[in-house]
Design a protein around this motif. Structure first.
Motif, PDB file in Angstrom:
ATOM      1  N   GLY A 113      62.326  44.972  34.482  1.00  0.00           N
ATOM      2  CA  GLY A 113      63.580  44.679  33.806  1.00  0.00           C
ATOM      3  C   GLY A 113      64.795  44.941  34.669  1.00  0.00           C
ATOM      4  O   GLY A 113      65.755  44.162  34.668  1.00  0.00           O
ATOM      5  N   ILE A 114      64.761  46.039  35.402  1.00  0.00           N
ATOM      6  CA  ILE A 114      65.887  46.355  36.288  1.00  0.00           C
ATOM      7  C   ILE A 114      66.004  45.303  37.382  1.00  0.00           C
ATOM      8  O   ILE A 114      67.115  44.945  37.812  1.00  0.00           O
ATOM      9  CB  ILE A 114      65.718  47.769  36.874  1.00  0.00           C
ATOM     10  N   GLY A 115      64.873  44.766  37.819  1.00  0.00           N
ATOM     11  CA  GLY A 115      64.901  43.680  38.803  1.00  0.00           C
ATOM     12  C   GLY A 115      65.576  42.441  38.239  1.00  0.00           C
ATOM     13  O   GLY A 115      66.392  41.795  38.917  1.00  0.00           O
ATOM     14  N   HIS A 116      65.259  42.099  37.004  1.00  0.00           N
ATOM     15  CA  HIS A 116      65.908  40.956  36.358  1.00  0.00           C
ATOM     16  C   HIS A 116      67.401  41.205  36.155  1.00  0.00           C
ATOM     17  O   HIS A 116      68.224  40.306  36.334  1.00  0.00           O
ATOM     18  CB  HIS A 116      65.237  40.659  35.016  1.00  0.00           C
ATOM     19  N   TRP A 117      67.733  42.424  35.789  1.00  0.00           N
ATOM     20  CA  TRP A 117      69.135  42.800  35.633  1.00  0.00           C
ATOM     21  C   TRP A 117      69.868  42.670  36.972  1.00  0.00           C
ATOM     22  O   TRP A 117      70.993  42.156  37.046  1.00  0.00           O
ATOM     23  CB  TRP A 117      69.217  44.207  35.091  1.00  0.00           C
ATOM     24  N   GLY A 118      69.221  43.119  38.028  1.00  0.00           N
ATOM     25  CA  GLY A 118      69.819  42.990  39.356  1.00  0.00           C
ATOM     26  C   GLY A 118      70.055  41.534  39.733  1.00  0.00           C
ATOM     27  O   GLY A 118      71.100  41.193  40.309  1.00  0.00           O
ATOM     28  N   GLU A 119      69.095  40.662  39.416  1.00  0.00           N
ATOM     29  CA  GLU A 119      69.273  39.230  39.683  1.00  0.00           C
ATOM     30  C   GLU A 119      70.443  38.665  38.870  1.00  0.00           C
ATOM     31  O   GLU A 119      71.233  37.859  39.367  1.00  0.00           O
ATOM     32  CB  GLU A 119      68.005  38.467  39.317  1.00  0.00           C
ATOM     33  N   HIS A 120      70.516  39.094  37.627  1.00  0.00           N
ATOM     34  CA  HIS A 120      71.567  38.628  36.727  1.00  0.00           C
ATOM     35  C   HIS A 120      72.943  39.002  37.284  1.00  0.00           C
ATOM     36  O   HIS A 120      73.869  38.180  37.300  1.00  0.00           O
ATOM     37  CB  HIS A 120      71.346  39.295  35.358  1.00  0.00           C
ATOM     38  N   VAL A 121      73.058  40.226  37.718  1.00  0.00           N
ATOM     39  CA  VAL A 121      74.316  40.724  38.291  1.00  0.00           C
ATOM     40  C   VAL A 121      74.623  40.028  39.608  1.00  0.00           C
ATOM     41  O   VAL A 121      75.753  39.582  39.867  1.00  0.00           O
ATOM     42  CB  VAL A 121      74.227  42.255  38.485  1.00  0.00           C
ATOM     43  N   GLN A 122      73.616  39.926  40.473  1.00  0.00           N
ATOM     44  CA  GLN A 122      73.822  39.345  41.799  1.00  0.00           C
ATOM     45  C   GLN A 122      74.205  37.878  41.720  1.00  0.00           C
ATOM     46  O   GLN A 122      74.942  37.372  42.585  1.00  0.00           O
ATOM     47  CB  GLN A 122      72.557  39.510  42.639  1.00  0.00           C
ATOM     48  N   ALA A 123      73.749  37.189  40.693  1.00  0.00           N
ATOM     49  CA  ALA A 123      74.088  35.767  40.554  1.00  0.00           C
ATOM     50  C   ALA A 123      75.595  35.575  40.428  1.00  0.00           C
ATOM     51  O   ALA A 123      76.168  34.661  41.034  1.00  0.00           O
ATOM     52  CB  ALA A 123      73.378  35.177  39.338  1.00  0.00           C
ATOM     53  N   ALA A 150      68.092  54.858  32.732  1.00  0.00           N
ATOM     54  CA  ALA A 150      69.518  54.508  32.827  1.00  0.00           C
ATOM     55  C   ALA A 150      69.697  53.048  33.239  1.00  0.00           C
ATOM     56  O   ALA A 150      70.516  52.318  32.666  1.00  0.00           O
ATOM     57  CB  ALA A 150      70.211  55.435  33.821  1.00  0.00           C
ATOM     58  N   GLY A 151      68.922  52.617  34.232  1.00  0.00           N
ATOM     59  CA  GLY A 151      69.035  51.233  34.692  1.00  0.00           C
ATOM     60  C   GLY A 151      68.605  50.236  33.633  1.00  0.00           C
ATOM     61  O   GLY A 151      69.255  49.201  33.425  1.00  0.00           O
ATOM     62  N   LEU A 152      67.503  50.542  32.951  1.00  0.00           N
ATOM     63  CA  LEU A 152      67.010  49.632  31.928  1.00  0.00           C
ATOM     64  C   LEU A 152      67.960  49.592  30.728  1.00  0.00           C
ATOM     65  O   LEU A 152      68.117  48.543  30.092  1.00  0.00           O
ATOM     66  CB  LEU A 152      65.614  50.051  31.485  1.00  0.00           C
ATOM     67  N   GLN A 153      68.597  50.727  30.437  1.00  0.00           N
ATOM     68  CA  GLN A 153      69.532  50.753  29.314  1.00  0.00           C
ATOM     69  C   GLN A 153      70.717  49.823  29.570  1.00  0.00           C
ATOM     70  O   GLN A 153      71.216  49.175  28.634  1.00  0.00           O
ATOM     71  CB  GLN A 153      70.022  52.179  29.073  1.00  0.00           C
ATOM     72  N   ASP A 154      71.167  49.753  30.819  1.00  0.00           N
ATOM     73  CA  ASP A 154      72.242  48.812  31.156  1.00  0.00           C
ATOM     74  C   ASP A 154      71.825  47.378  30.838  1.00  0.00           C
ATOM     75  O   ASP A 154      72.622  46.594  30.300  1.00  0.00           O
ATOM     76  CB  ASP A 154      72.591  48.925  32.641  1.00  0.00           C
ATOM     77  N   TRP A 155      70.607  47.039  31.185  1.00  0.00           N
ATOM     78  CA  TRP A 155      70.084  45.699  30.924  1.00  0.00           C
ATOM     79  C   TRP A 155      69.964  45.462  29.421  1.00  0.00           C
ATOM     80  O   TRP A 155      70.377  44.412  28.901  1.00  0.00           O
ATOM     81  CB  TRP A 155      68.744  45.534  31.616  1.00  0.00           C
ATOM     82  N   ALA A 156      69.430  46.435  28.701  1.00  0.00           N
ATOM     83  CA  ALA A 156      69.289  46.302  27.251  1.00  0.00           C
ATOM     84  C   ALA A 156      70.645  46.143  26.575  1.00  0.00           C
ATOM     85  O   ALA A 156      70.801  45.332  25.644  1.00  0.00           O
ATOM     86  CB  ALA A 156      68.558  47.519  26.687  1.00  0.00           C
ATOM     87  N   ASN A 157      71.631  46.902  27.034  1.00  0.00           N
ATOM     88  CA  ASN A 157      72.977  46.794  26.454  1.00  0.00           C
ATOM     89  C   ASN A 157      73.552  45.397  26.658  1.00  0.00           C
ATOM     90  O   ASN A 157      74.159  44.821  25.747  1.00  0.00           O
ATOM     91  CB  ASN A 157      73.906  47.831  27.074  1.00  0.00           C
TER      92      ASN A 157
END
Length: 216
Positions: free
Chosen positions: A69-79, A159-166
């Motif tokens: 999930g954190i990897g997907h969040w990172g991709e989302h942010v990096q895009a 903490a990282g996953l919570q950012d994605w969930a939020n």
């Protein structure tokens, strides 16, 4: 006098037997000693190491699940970062956003289940405080050291996953009309700006976990 036993077959035999019974009653019982021996202590220590290893393995599994999930969040942010830098266009950015957004709920569900499994297991506190046999102490010390790394990685992953969930929750709320487009955009930009901190902390903690000694 009996030459084999030394007993007097005469009148002294009853007194001798009574004395023997008294002596037997006063003697300590070998079977009643409840103090654990070296084997029992070693087995208890091995059981503690095994229980600790089971918990730490569950922690490792959670860190890996959360990492998806954190990897997907990172991709989302990096895009968005890449779009602003001109590295990718709007269409590619939105394709990345859609792919990661659709994967998001499963990311959170699987990681949450793994976290619950980890939290349900007893900690290694008993192992850390135990007076262990010398042949197990070194292995136990490695487990205790690894537990420190696992705990740090679990906290960072959470903490990282919570950012994605939020962010997923905010996107869903906007889609359901529960917030305005401007409010959703403001929340997104704030999340995008803050995201690298927890993503970086997760990556660092995961690297430290990989370098930690094995347990069990």
């Amino acid at each position: 006098m009996n030459a084999l036993t030394g007993d007097d077959p005469g009148g002294g035999s009853a007194a001798t037997a009574d004395a023997s019974r008294v002596d037997s009653a006063d003697a300590p019982s070998r079977g009643g000693d409840s103090t654990p021996g070296s084997f029992e202590l070693a087995q208890a220590a091995r059981d503690s190491v095994s229980a600790c290893a089971t918990r730490l393995a569950a922690g490792d599994a959670y860190v890996e699940k959360a990492g998806v999930g954190i990897g997907h969040w990172g991709e989302h942010v990096q895009a968005r970062t890449d779009m602003l830098n001109g590295t990718v266009g709007q269409e590619e950015m939105r394709a990345i956003w859609k792919r990661t957004r659709l994967a998001g709920p499963d990311d959170v569900a699987q990681a949450t289940a793994a976290l619950e499994e980890y939290q349900a297991l007893p900690t290694c506190e008993e192992l850390a405080a135990a007076d262990l046999p010398e042949n197990i102490a070194e292995q136990a010390a490695a487990c205790v050291e690894r537990e420190t790394a696992v705990t740090a990685a679990v906290d960072a992953a959470t903490a990282g996953l919570q950012d994605w969930a939020n962010h997923l929750n905010n996107m869903a709320a906007h889609a359901d009309g529960e917030m305005t487009a401007q409010h959703a955009q403001d929340l997104w930009v704030a999340s995008w700006e803050a995201a690298p901190v927890n993503i970086g902390a997760y990556n660092d903690a995961r690297a430290q976990l990989a370098a930690a000694p094995a347990c069990g």
